[in-house]
Design a protein around this motif. Structure first.
Motif, PDB file in Angstrom:
ATOM      1  N   VAL A  93       0.345  14.079  -4.560  1.00  0.00           N
ATOM      2  CA  VAL A  93       0.400  14.719  -3.250  1.00  0.00           C
ATOM      3  C   VAL A  93       0.008  13.847  -1.920  1.00  0.00           C
ATOM      4  CG1 VAL A  93      -0.959  16.544  -1.756  1.00  0.00           C
ATOM      5  CG2 VAL A  93      -0.204  17.027  -4.164  1.00  0.00           C
ATOM      6  N   LEU A  94      -0.883  12.913  -2.208  1.00  0.00           N
ATOM      7  CA  LEU A  94      -1.240  11.994  -1.324  1.00  0.00           C
ATOM      8  C   LEU A  94      -0.233  10.792  -1.104  1.00  0.00           C
ATOM      9  CD1 LEU A  94      -5.078  11.286  -2.154  1.00  0.00           C
ATOM     10  CD2 LEU A  94      -4.187  12.427   0.050  1.00  0.00           C
ATOM     11  N   GLN A  95       0.471  10.630  -2.233  1.00  0.00           N
ATOM     12  CA  GLN A  95       1.808   9.727  -2.062  1.00  0.00           C
ATOM     13  C   GLN A  95       2.786  10.193  -1.373  1.00  0.00           C
ATOM     14  OE1 GLN A  95       2.778   8.439  -6.043  1.00  0.00           O
ATOM     15  NE2 GLN A  95       4.129   6.626  -5.277  1.00  0.00           N
ATOM     16  N   VAL A  96       3.204  11.454  -1.309  1.00  0.00           N
ATOM     17  CA  VAL A  96       4.275  12.118  -0.575  1.00  0.00           C
ATOM     18  C   VAL A  96       3.711  12.269   0.812  1.00  0.00           C
ATOM     19  CG1 VAL A  96       5.056  14.245  -0.310  1.00  0.00           C
ATOM     20  CG2 VAL A  96       5.112  13.346  -2.615  1.00  0.00           C
ATOM     21  N   LEU A  97       2.433  12.693   0.801  1.00  0.00           N
ATOM     22  CA  LEU A  97       2.098  12.693   2.533  1.00  0.00           C
ATOM     23  C   LEU A  97       2.185  11.243   3.173  1.00  0.00           C
ATOM     24  CD1 LEU A  97      -1.041  15.038   2.362  1.00  0.00           C
ATOM     25  CD2 LEU A  97       1.154  15.386   3.238  1.00  0.00           C
ATOM     26  N   GLY A  98       1.617  10.353   2.424  1.00  0.00           N
ATOM     27  CA  GLY A  98       1.779   8.776   2.768  1.00  0.00           C
ATOM     28  C   GLY A  98       3.143   8.371   3.110  1.00  0.00           C
ATOM     29  N   ALA A 107       2.139   3.768   4.998  1.00  0.00           N
ATOM     30  CA  ALA A 107       2.182   2.724   3.906  1.00  0.00           C
ATOM     31  C   ALA A 107       0.990   2.588   3.145  1.00  0.00           C
ATOM     32  CB  ALA A 107       3.027   1.405   4.301  1.00  0.00           C
ATOM     33  N   CYS A 108       0.007   2.509   3.751  1.00  0.00           N
ATOM     34  CA  CYS A 108      -1.253   1.936   3.037  1.00  0.00           C
ATOM     35  C   CYS A 108      -1.678   3.232   2.195  1.00  0.00           C
ATOM     36  CB  CYS A 108      -2.565   1.722   4.173  1.00  0.00           C
ATOM     37  SG  CYS A 108      -2.188   0.222   5.023  1.00  0.00           S
ATOM     38  N   LEU A 109      -1.493   4.532   2.703  1.00  0.00           N
ATOM     39  CA  LEU A 109      -1.812   5.663   1.811  1.00  0.00           C
ATOM     40  C   LEU A 109      -1.182   5.818   0.581  1.00  0.00           C
ATOM     41  CD1 LEU A 109      -3.692   8.069   1.333  1.00  0.00           C
ATOM     42  CD2 LEU A 109      -1.834   9.444   3.063  1.00  0.00           C
ATOM     43  N   ALA A 110       0.159   5.554   0.757  1.00  0.00           N
ATOM     44  CA  ALA A 110       1.152   5.769  -0.353  1.00  0.00           C
ATOM     45  C   ALA A 110       1.099   4.774  -1.321  1.00  0.00           C
ATOM     46  CB  ALA A 110       2.724   5.753   0.306  1.00  0.00           C
ATOM     47  N   GLY A 111       0.656   3.398  -0.746  1.00  0.00           N
ATOM     48  CA  GLY A 111       0.494   2.591  -1.808  1.00  0.00           C
ATOM     49  C   GLY A 111      -0.796   2.480  -2.514  1.00  0.00           C
ATOM     50  N   TRP A 112      -1.989   3.050  -1.840  1.00  0.00           N
ATOM     51  CA  TRP A 112      -3.150   3.205  -2.592  1.00  0.00           C
ATOM     52  C   TRP A 112      -3.019   4.223  -3.660  1.00  0.00           C
ATOM     53  CZ3 TRP A 112      -5.914   7.900  -2.527  1.00  0.00           C
ATOM     54  CH2 TRP A 112      -7.224   7.796  -3.185  1.00  0.00           C
ATOM     55  N   ALA A 113      -2.315   5.400  -3.085  1.00  0.00           N
ATOM     56  CA  ALA A 113      -2.044   6.618  -3.972  1.00  0.00           C
ATOM     57  C   ALA A 113      -1.416   6.191  -5.408  1.00  0.00           C
ATOM     58  CB  ALA A 113      -1.543   7.744  -3.437  1.00  0.00           C
ATOM     59  N   HIS A 114      -0.403   5.515  -5.096  1.00  0.00           N
ATOM     60  CA  HIS A 114       0.386   5.040  -6.255  1.00  0.00           C
ATOM     61  C   HIS A 114      -0.273   3.835  -7.332  1.00  0.00           C
ATOM     62  CE1 HIS A 114       4.028   3.501  -8.613  1.00  0.00           C
ATOM     63  NE2 HIS A 114       3.789   2.203  -8.203  1.00  0.00           N
TER      64      HIS A 114
END
Length: 73
Positions: free
Chosen positions: A5-10, A56-63
């Protein structure tokens, strides 16, 4: 699941920020979603770029967090 979910939001924040920044560069007067933001072109462009970077930072961190949690299981 929470990392997905965090990755999708990012990614959504990245896409909206990048699309808004490109729109501001092409059509200076079109403020888009950030039309309520005072400060004109420079502030609007900066806000869109910051949103894209944060996404980009949020998606990368969640990944990375999702990969780490999968490898621990």
């Amino acid at each position: 699941m929470k990392y997905t979910v965090l990755q999708v939001l990012g990614v959504a924040l990245l896409v909206l920020g990048a699309q808004g920044a490109i729109r501001r560069l092409v059509h200076h007067e079109d403020a888009g979603l950030l039309g309520w933001l005072p400060g004109g072109f420079a502030v609007g462009l900066t806000a869109h770029l910051l949103a894209a970077a944060a996404g980009a930072c949020l998606a990368g961190w969640a990944h990375r967090a999702a990969k780490d949690s999968d490898s621990r299981d």
